[in-house]
Design an enzyme around this catalytic site. Structure first.
Site, mmCIF file in Angstrom:
data_model
loop_
_atom_site.group_PDB
_atom_site.id
_atom_site.type_symbol
_atom_site.label_atom_id
_atom_site.label_comp_id
_atom_site.label_asym_id
_atom_site.label_seq_id
_atom_site.Cartn_x
_atom_site.Cartn_y
_atom_site.Cartn_z
ATOM 1 N N SER A 136 0.860 -1.179 0.000
ATOM 2 C CA SER A 136 0.000 0.000 0.000
ATOM 3 C C SER A 136 0.894 1.226 0.000
ATOM 4 C CB SER A 136 -0.873 0.001 1.259
ATOM 5 O OG SER A 136 -1.522 1.249 1.436
ATOM 6 N N TYR A 149 -2.472 -0.576 10.551
ATOM 7 C CA TYR A 149 -2.409 -0.963 9.138
ATOM 8 C C TYR A 149 -1.056 -0.598 8.538
ATOM 9 C CZ TYR A 149 -3.737 -1.209 4.188
ATOM 10 O OH TYR A 149 -3.798 -1.508 2.853
ATOM 11 N N LYS A 153 1.943 -2.977 6.785
ATOM 12 C CA LYS A 153 2.410 -2.799 5.414
ATOM 13 C C LYS A 153 3.882 -2.372 5.366
ATOM 14 C CE LYS A 153 -1.353 -3.947 3.224
ATOM 15 N NZ LYS A 153 -1.377 -5.159 2.376
ATOM 16 N N THR A 184 -12.218 -0.692 -4.089
ATOM 17 C CA THR A 184 -12.349 -2.090 -3.702
ATOM 18 C C THR A 184 -13.192 -2.168 -2.437
ATOM 19 O OG1 THR A 184 -10.420 -2.114 -2.241
ATOM 20 C CG2 THR A 184 -10.019 -2.462 -4.604
#
Length: 280
Positions: A136, A149, A153, A184
């Site tokens: 990401s 998060y 990543k 998404t």
């Protein structure tokens, strides 16, 4: 059959970006092992002689080994592994519980590690293969409300960058994909997004103001995942695929700025930094 027909194994192929990557690989004439929740994958991709759908909870090493064995039994090899499956724990660090941070790492870091461990013996035996892991822009640039998060990543980035050196002698290539915001299901609550479960008064107003913004972003992201899927198949087909592929104009802008910022920070303290050796 295409001249460069390959076997692709894709995690998280039942929704979001994984569906579009699988469709793009099939459209290019490749054979696809699509993993995830079986019913979800079937409804997203349908049926094809070139498609094998396999149940896989990537947090379970046994599932990864069984999925790999099923792929070999059906197609005889695995040429491209796409580590795509992920989820998103959103919230301020102090409001994100220890259990949630660990769960984030279990899915986004240890999950792809589990699948890669299962696939690598096959690729080493073949002396060929390509490991693609979806990171990401948050794997390069941290931000507010995404501490767990971004941690997962950033860890993926270090793992994949180092893995490159382990695998190059065996003809196995690696690529890290760093998407910006794509339309998404990553921001769909109860599907991929989980909010921080703790509540701290100091953060209450900021949390209350931030969550609606994330919710409203779902379905409005600029990136088209179908175009990303097609582009990723093109990247994988290159003779010398990149170590990193930054996907999306927003990600390009943010990551370019991060690169400039790092260089500026080095220059700001260059003299102090380079004069730290022992005196002769």
């Amino acid at each position: 059959m295409t001249e460069n027909r390959e076997v692709w194994m894709i995690t998280g192929a039942g929704r979001g970006m994984g569906v579009d990557i699988a469709k793009a690989a099939l459209a290019a004439g490749h054979q696809v092992v699509a993993t995830g929740r079986t019913g979800t994958v079937e409804s997203a991709l349908g049926a094809s002689d070139d498609l094998l759908i396999v149940q896989l909870d990537l947090t379970k090493p046994g599932d990864a080994e069984e999925a790999t064995a099923a792929a070999i039994d059906r197609f005889g090899r695995i040429d491209v592994l796409v580590n795509n499956a992920a989820n998103f724990y959103a919230g301020y660090f102090e409001e994100t519980s220890d259990a949630q941070v660990r769960a984030q790492l279990e899915t986004n870091l240890f999950g792809p590690m589990n699948v890669t461990r299962a696939v690598l013996p096959i690729m080493r035996k073949q002396r060929s293969g390509h490991i693609i892991t979806i990171s990401s822009q948050a794997g390069i640039v941290g931000g507010e409300f995404i501490a767990a998060y971004a941690t997962s990543k950033f860890a993926v980035e270090g793992w994949m960058e180092s893995l490159r050196y382990d695998l190059e002698p065996y003809g196995i290539r690696t690529t890290i994909v760093e998407p910006g915001f794509f339309r998404t299901e990553l921001l769909v609550e109860d599907a991929s997004t989980i909010w921080a479960e703790l509540s701290i008064d100091d953060y209450a107003d900021r949390t209350a103001a931030t969550i609606p913004g994330w919710r409203n972003m779902n379905g409005q992201q600029a990136g088209d995942p179908a175009k990303l899927g097609t582009a990723l198949v093109r990247i994988a087909g290159e003779d010398h695929p990149p170590l990193r592929w930054v996907a999306g104009a927003d990600a390009v802008a943010v990551i370019e700025q991060k690169a400039r910022d790092i260089l500026a920070q080095i220059d700001a303290h260059r003299e102090l930094s380079i004069h730290l050796a022992h005196d002769a």
